[in-house]
Write a protein that holds these residues in place. Structure first.
Motif, PDB file in Angstrom:
ATOM      1  N   ARG A 156       0.847  -1.190   0.000  1.00 28.94           N
ATOM      2  CA  ARG A 156       0.000   0.000   0.000  1.00 28.94           C
ATOM      3  C   ARG A 156       0.884   1.243   0.000  1.00 28.94           C
ATOM      4  NH1 ARG A 156      -2.918   2.293   4.801  1.00 28.94           N
ATOM      5  NH2 ARG A 156      -1.983   4.160   3.861  1.00 28.94           N
ATOM      6  N   LEU A 157       0.286   2.361  -0.380  1.00 30.27           N
ATOM      7  CA  LEU A 157       0.978   3.640  -0.243  1.00 30.27           C
ATOM      8  C   LEU A 157       1.238   3.899   1.233  1.00 30.27           C
ATOM      9  CD1 LEU A 157      -0.998   5.877  -2.743  1.00 30.27           C
ATOM     10  CD2 LEU A 157       1.453   5.421  -2.817  1.00 30.27           C
ATOM     11  N   ALA A 158       2.336   4.582   1.522  1.00 26.31           N
ATOM     12  CA  ALA A 158       2.680   4.819   2.913  1.00 26.31           C
ATOM     13  C   ALA A 158       3.189   6.248   3.111  1.00 26.31           C
ATOM     14  CB  ALA A 158       3.733   3.830   3.380  1.00 26.31           C
ATOM     15  N   THR A 159       2.910   6.801   4.269  1.00 25.27           N
ATOM     16  CA  THR A 159       3.511   8.057   4.677  1.00 25.27           C
ATOM     17  C   THR A 159       4.967   7.811   5.030  1.00 25.27           C
ATOM     18  OG1 THR A 159       2.809   7.648   6.932  1.00 25.27           O
ATOM     19  CG2 THR A 159       1.319   8.926   5.547  1.00 25.27           C
ATOM     20  N   ALA A 160       5.648   8.828   5.493  1.00 21.99           N
ATOM     21  CA  ALA A 160       7.086   8.702   5.733  1.00 21.99           C
ATOM     22  C   ALA A 160       7.426   7.595   6.713  1.00 21.99           C
ATOM     23  CB  ALA A 160       7.642  10.033   6.222  1.00 21.99           C
ATOM     24  N   THR A 161       6.600   7.434   7.751  1.00 23.93           N
ATOM     25  CA  THR A 161       6.947   6.475   8.796  1.00 23.93           C
ATOM     26  C   THR A 161       5.791   5.553   9.167  1.00 23.93           C
ATOM     27  OG1 THR A 161       6.329   8.062  10.501  1.00 23.93           O
ATOM     28  CG2 THR A 161       8.645   8.023   9.833  1.00 23.93           C
ATOM     29  N   SER A 194      -6.084  -2.111   5.268  1.00 26.20           N
ATOM     30  CA  SER A 194      -5.238  -0.965   4.919  1.00 26.20           C
ATOM     31  C   SER A 194      -4.473  -1.178   3.623  1.00 26.20           C
ATOM     32  CB  SER A 194      -4.229  -0.691   6.042  1.00 26.20           C
ATOM     33  OG  SER A 194      -4.865  -0.341   7.243  1.00 26.20           O
ATOM     34  N   TYR A 195      -4.414  -2.408   3.150  1.00 27.58           N
ATOM     35  CA  TYR A 195      -3.610  -2.754   1.976  1.00 27.58           C
ATOM     36  C   TYR A 195      -4.502  -2.960   0.755  1.00 27.58           C
ATOM     37  CZ  TYR A 195       0.191  -3.316   5.282  1.00 27.58           C
ATOM     38  OH  TYR A 195       1.137  -3.070   6.233  1.00 27.58           O
TER      39      TYR A 195
END
Length: 126
Positions: A99-104, A112-113
């Protein structure tokens, strides 16, 4: 088109080690997270481990902490799950997901995936 192709499952004895592979195409690792999940017969899919490729941060389920690892390198666009000291209760179909993710950000919920591998069976005999 994003595709995740898994390999590496099998039948092992308790205490053995096994490595699962998840070859990812159509999506770069930067900006994404990869998760590993498993589902035993009659049970819901459960979180195993995840890695954020931006930060290389990882998170593991308590049941596998200290035994399973996701290497932080991603040569050849393949994600691995190294499983050591396997137990009969680790028996399940294992899935990788991305999945797309933020920095951390680290994500434990299957919902979520958005992209999933086909699953691979891991059976641990006692």
């Amino acid at each position: 088109q994003v595709q995740l192709v898994q390999s590496g499952g099998g039948l092992v004895q308790a205490g053995d080690s096994l490595t699962l592979s998840c070859a990812v195409s159509g999506r770069t690792f930067t900006g994404y997270a990869t998760g590993w999940f498993r589902q035993a017969p009659g049970k819901e899919r459960e979180f195993v481990a995840t890695i954020n490729w931006n930060s290389r941060g990882t998170l593991y389920a308590d049941s596998v902490k200290g035994r399973f690892t996701i290497p932080g390198d991603n040569a050849a666009s393949t994600v691995y799950l190294h499983m050591n000291n396997l137990k009969p209760e680790d028996t399940a179909v294992y899935y990788c997901a991305t999945r797309l993710a933020t920095a951390t950000g680290l994500f434990q919920l299957p919902t979520s995936y958005d992209k999933w591998g086909q699953g691979t069976q891991v059976t641990v005999s006692s």
